[in-house]
Design a protein around this motif. Structure first.
Motif, mmCIF file in Angstrom:
data_model
loop_
_atom_site.group_PDB
_atom_site.id
_atom_site.type_symbol
_atom_site.label_atom_id
_atom_site.label_comp_id
_atom_site.label_asym_id
_atom_site.label_seq_id
_atom_site.Cartn_x
_atom_site.Cartn_y
_atom_site.Cartn_z
ATOM 1 N N ALA A 1 0.427 -4.815 7.913
ATOM 2 C CA ALA A 1 -0.415 -3.909 7.119
ATOM 3 C C ALA A 1 -1.889 -4.254 7.324
ATOM 4 O O ALA A 1 -2.739 -3.360 7.477
ATOM 5 C CB ALA A 1 -0.044 -4.011 5.639
ATOM 6 N N TRP A 2 -2.193 -5.557 7.329
ATOM 7 C CA TRP A 2 -3.576 -5.990 7.588
ATOM 8 C C TRP A 2 -4.014 -5.612 9.004
ATOM 9 O O TRP A 2 -5.101 -5.054 9.201
ATOM 10 C CB TRP A 2 -3.677 -7.506 7.404
ATOM 11 N N LEU A 3 -3.169 -5.915 9.987
ATOM 12 C CA LEU A 3 -3.534 -5.697 11.380
ATOM 13 C C LEU A 3 -3.740 -4.209 11.668
ATOM 14 O O LEU A 3 -4.724 -3.820 12.317
ATOM 15 C CB LEU A 3 -2.451 -6.265 12.296
ATOM 16 N N GLN A 4 -2.848 -3.384 11.169
ATOM 17 C CA GLN A 4 -2.977 -1.949 11.405
ATOM 18 C C GLN A 4 -4.249 -1.399 10.764
ATOM 19 O O GLN A 4 -4.953 -0.560 11.352
ATOM 20 C CB GLN A 4 -1.745 -1.225 10.857
ATOM 21 N N ASN A 5 -4.573 -1.869 9.575
ATOM 22 C CA ASN A 5 -5.786 -1.409 8.899
ATOM 23 C C ASN A 5 -7.040 -1.807 9.679
ATOM 24 O O ASN A 5 -7.964 -1.004 9.861
ATOM 25 C CB ASN A 5 -5.854 -1.988 7.483
ATOM 26 N N LEU B 1 10.084 -8.139 -3.264
ATOM 27 C CA LEU B 1 9.165 -9.271 -3.255
ATOM 28 C C LEU B 1 7.717 -8.850 -3.008
ATOM 29 O O LEU B 1 6.834 -9.700 -2.887
ATOM 30 C CB LEU B 1 9.598 -10.287 -2.193
ATOM 31 N N LEU B 2 7.473 -7.542 -2.945
ATOM 32 C CA LEU B 2 6.123 -7.022 -2.733
ATOM 33 C C LEU B 2 5.637 -6.295 -3.984
ATOM 34 O O LEU B 2 6.430 -5.730 -4.734
ATOM 35 C CB LEU B 2 6.101 -6.060 -1.539
ATOM 36 N N GLU B 3 4.322 -6.308 -4.184
ATOM 37 C CA GLU B 3 3.749 -5.597 -5.324
ATOM 38 C C GLU B 3 3.712 -4.100 -5.033
ATOM 39 O O GLU B 3 3.394 -3.675 -3.919
ATOM 40 C CB GLU B 3 2.327 -6.102 -5.593
ATOM 41 N N ASN B 4 4.040 -3.308 -6.034
ATOM 42 C CA ASN B 4 3.988 -1.854 -5.885
ATOM 43 C C ASN B 4 2.578 -1.417 -5.496
ATOM 44 O O ASN B 4 1.584 -1.918 -6.027
ATOM 45 C CB ASN B 4 4.395 -1.157 -7.188
ATOM 46 N N ASP B 5 2.522 -0.481 -4.565
ATOM 47 C CA ASP B 5 1.267 0.117 -4.105
ATOM 48 C C ASP B 5 0.353 -0.848 -3.352
ATOM 49 O O ASP B 5 -0.793 -0.510 -3.044
ATOM 50 C CB ASP B 5 0.481 0.726 -5.284
ATOM 51 N N SER B 6 0.831 -2.060 -3.070
ATOM 52 C CA SER B 6 0.048 -2.965 -2.233
ATOM 53 C C SER B 6 0.067 -2.448 -0.797
ATOM 54 O O SER B 6 0.960 -1.681 -0.410
ATOM 55 C CB SER B 6 0.634 -4.374 -2.273
ATOM 56 N N PRO B 7 -0.927 -2.815 0.036
ATOM 57 C CA PRO B 7 -0.904 -2.368 1.433
ATOM 58 C C PRO B 7 0.392 -2.735 2.142
ATOM 59 O O PRO B 7 0.911 -1.947 2.946
ATOM 60 C CB PRO B 7 -2.114 -3.082 2.046
ATOM 61 N N ALA B 8 0.929 -3.901 1.840
ATOM 62 C CA ALA B 8 2.180 -4.316 2.475
ATOM 63 C C ALA B 8 3.333 -3.408 2.063
ATOM 64 O O ALA B 8 4.170 -3.031 2.892
ATOM 65 C CB ALA B 8 2.494 -5.767 2.120
ATOM 66 N N MET B 9 3.386 -3.044 0.763
ATOM 67 C CA MET B 9 4.462 -2.174 0.289
ATOM 68 C C MET B 9 4.320 -0.775 0.886
ATOM 69 O O MET B 9 5.320 -0.155 1.290
ATOM 70 C CB MET B 9 4.447 -2.104 -1.238
ATOM 71 N N VAL B 10 3.109 -0.268 0.950
ATOM 72 C CA VAL B 10 2.894 1.057 1.533
ATOM 73 C C VAL B 10 3.338 1.066 2.992
ATOM 74 O O VAL B 10 4.013 1.992 3.453
ATOM 75 C CB VAL B 10 1.409 1.458 1.404
ATOM 76 N N TRP B 11 2.960 0.013 3.722
ATOM 77 C CA TRP B 11 3.361 -0.069 5.142
ATOM 78 C C TRP B 11 4.875 -0.176 5.277
ATOM 79 O O TRP B 11 5.492 0.491 6.115
ATOM 80 C CB TRP B 11 2.685 -1.278 5.803
ATOM 81 N N LEU B 12 5.495 -1.032 4.446
ATOM 82 C CA LEU B 12 6.940 -1.235 4.545
ATOM 83 C C LEU B 12 7.689 0.059 4.246
ATOM 84 O O LEU B 12 8.639 0.418 4.963
ATOM 85 C CB LEU B 12 7.380 -2.336 3.575
#
Length: 674
Positions: free
Chosen positions: A378-382, A653-664
């Motif tokens: 998510a970080w890398l793509q952004n 294990l991810l927070e809702n609406d976090s960049p990682a969750m959105v990507w996943l």
């Protein structure tokens, strides 16, 4: 991850009129009277990765790859390595002083054939034997035997000496080539290295908790002793560091980078268990009480050979069980043939077939690894797509490791990360370095291959994904899809017990072969449970020599790939656990039931037991790089099912609406079908 090394053009030795290291070594060779000296990659435990103190071949030749052998003669120096390292070796050695011997190519002799030819040449010129110097502690017994056999065969290629009456001398009474282990000297390279040689590490052991180990040290010792009784062995020797870490439910950090093992030997007899290591490794109260509880006595590291000799001298009908292929020559050579049992050691099959506690730790490790990767991609793509910034391979490595380090139980990476942008992805063992001429930056114009993993207190991970955040070429998409089809082909297999791993290799290559493509490495290697990322004896490979059958509880990688020099590399790797198809067979395994025990599943005569794979890796596969028209319905269903499983295990294990969750969530959506 197939294997790892470093690649850095700036490491290349600068040409000079003479190489001072080689000149010092040759002076010592002349002093001790040898014609040539071999410098292998290995340490005394024949580890894949060696501590800096034993990296003698790298020091002498400047070749940093993890596979290769150096040979130095009075006037030449040679480096043998295989095709995985041709590029790296050519960049790092000084061609003015070293000749690269590309193993496996036509007209390139093996090192033993080459030495045999040198022996023939010297004998025909001088009637004197060729003397080869080696350090017995850093060569396997098998290599010493191969050399001895080659020197014996060399007698057929020399002018046979005659007696005074012109009769031929018996073969046994003349020598063309001989091995000198130089027992009165340290390793000759150490005379060159001198005070600059790093110290042998003494990192302390730590207890590996029973909740992760699943079986006590005492139970493991009893199983080994039972096997010893069956083999009529009175004493068994363990040399491989991961065997010892497994046996004693201990781990260490620092002796060998990325491998949670400590430098030691171990032996078991009918009434004693010895651990041979530096005293600094067992100073903690936890470790001392742990070993005392299991009846383990600590001895000095160098006591191993005297202890073996004492047992043979003091024990009637002594039989020493040692796996020569995984032990150094210094240990095996002291055992007379009549006292030797040379066979796979008793730890290897136990370690390879994980118990339920070990497997549960592996599953947990892969879930948190999926969390780390979701944050990272998510970080890398952004950064690449939204911010428009290019990112170096080194920064990619550092950021990915940082996300892993935030996961519970993280200890270190399981091997140095391979992050190859564009053409660097085609260098299978590439590792980025700052200020290297090879260093590249990722943007939307190139793909990146990332092969990485983590060592957690409870498990070990190894995953490869190839990403592209721009428009991929049709050539790339075609190859990517064929690699994916190969991965699915292996993953989906159902096969009977007693199937060797090489049987499955063709399913990884089928689609690639249909397109006239292939890859030069194996498809799968074994992986340890909170242990080494490369673990035997199992593998999936086109090399038929490994006939080890796949068994319930084994963990293997599944990593087909495709590489175009100068353009790109593709690899998709998941770890898999071997499982029975039928639940009752799995339950019997977890309860350690044997045939004939109450509750063991009975089958009609002639009915076979079948195995399958369960996925461990929980990281999405990039869908927009797939040519959907090339996948059949079953393969599309597999992809949707896999992503559904990934989301179900990682999302909590991810927070809702976090960049990682959105990507996943986006990455795990069902693939659009034509």
């Amino acid at each position: 991850m197939e294997e790892l090394t470093t690649t850095d053009k700036n490491d290349a030795v600068k040409s000079s009129t003479e190489d001072p290291k080689l000149e010092k070594l040759r002076a010592k060779m002349a002093e001790v009277g040898v014609d040539a000296y071999i410098v292998p990659t290995d340490d005394p435990h024949l580890c894949e990765y060696v501590p800096a103190a034993y990296a003698r071949r790298a020091f002498l030749s400047n070749f940093k790859g993890s596979a290769g052998t150096a040979l130095v003669t009075a006037d030449s120096a040679y480096l043998w390595t295989d095709s995985r390292y041709f590029n790296e070796a050519s960049l790092q050695i000084d061609a003015d002083h070293w000749e690269l011997m590309k193993s496996g190519l036509p007209k390139v002799p093996s090192i033993t054939k080459f030495l045999g030819d040198l022996a023939v040449k010297k004998y025909n010129q001088s009637k004197l034997p060729f003397r080869l110097g080696i350090d017995a502690y850093v060569h396997p017994a098998s290599f010493a035997k191969e050399l001895a056999d080659r020197f014996e065969a060399a007698k057929d290629h020399v002018e046979q000496p005659t007696n005074d009456d012109d009769s031929s001398v018996e073969d046994s009474s003349f020598v063309v080539g001989e091995i000198d282990t130089l027992d009165n000297y340290p390793n000759l390279v150490d005379f060159v290295w001198a005070d600059d040689r790093p110290a042998v590490p003494k990192s302390p052991f730590r207890v590996h908790p029973i909740e992760y180990a699943g079986k006590s040290v005492a139970d493991k010792i009893e199983i080994i002793r039972e096997t010893m009784r069956n083999k009529k062995a009175t004493f068994t020797v363990f040399s491989a560091l991961d065997d010892i870490a497994y046996l004693f439910n201990m781990r260490a950090t620092g002796d060998i980078a990325t491998c949670p093992v400590g430098i030691a030997y171990a032996t078991i007899s009918n009434n004693e268990v010895f651990l041979y290591c530096d005293e600094a490794k067992v100073v903690s109260d936890d470790v001392q009480s742990h070993l005392k509880e299991a009846g383990v006595t600590v001895k000095l590291y160098d006591d191993i050979v005297p202890e073996m000799e004492a047992h043979m001298a003091d024990t009637k009908n002594a039989k020493i069980w040692i796996e020569k292929a995984r032990s150094n020559y210094a240990l095996s050579r002291i055992i007379p043939v009549r006292k030797l049992i040379d066979a796979q050691n008793a730890v290897t099959p136990m370690k390879a077939c994980k118990n339920e506690a070990e497997m549960e730790g592996m599953r947990r490790a892969h879930i948190v690894d999926g969390v780390a990767m979701a944050h990272f991609i998510a970080w890398l793509q952004n950064v690449i797509v939204n911010e428009g910034r290019s990112v170096s391979e080194v920064e990619i490595d550092e950021v990915l490791t940082g996300y892993r380090a935030k996961q519970p139980g993280f200890v270190e990476v399981s091997f140095p990360t391979i992050a190859g942008v564009g053409p660097n992805g085609a260098i299978i063992h590439y590792s980025a370095k700052k200020d290297s001429d090879l260093l590249k930056y990722l943007d939307i114009t190139n793909p990146i291959l990332i092969d990485s993993g983590g060592q957690y207190k409870y498990g070990t991970t190894d995953v490869t994904r190839t990403w592209h955040f721009g428009e991929a070429t049709s050539e790339f998409i075609d190859a990517y899809t064929r690699v994916l089809k190969g991965n699915i082909g292996v993953d989906s297999m159902i096969y009977p017990e007693d199937t060797p791993g090489f049987v499955l290799d063709v399913f990884a290559r089928k689609s690639l072969w249909e397109g006239g493509l292939d890859y030069g490495h194996g498809t799968g290697h074994g992986v340890g449970a909170a242990l080494n990322v490369h673990e035997g004896p199992q593998s999936i490979s086109p090399r038929w020599a490994n006939k080890e059958v796949l068994k319930k509880g084994m963990v293997l990688s599944n990593e087909p790939g495709y590489y175009v020099d100068g353009k790109f590399g593709i690899r998709i790797e998941n770890l898999l656990e071997v499982s029975y198809v039928n639940d009752e067979d799995n339950e019997a395994y977890d309860q350690e039931l044997k045939e004939g025990d109450e509750g063991f599943p009975e089958k009609p005569v002639g009915q076979r037991t079948f195995l399958k794979f369960r996925r461990l890796t929980m990281i999405p596969i990039q869908k927009n790089l797939i040519d959907v028209s090339m996948l059949n319905t079953a393969e599309l269903d597999w992809l949707d099912s896999y992503h559904e499983e990934v989301y179900a295990k990682v999302a909590p294990l991810l927070e809702n609406d976090s960049p990682a969750m959105v990507w996943l969530k986006k990455s795990c959506e069902k693939i659009e079908r034509n």
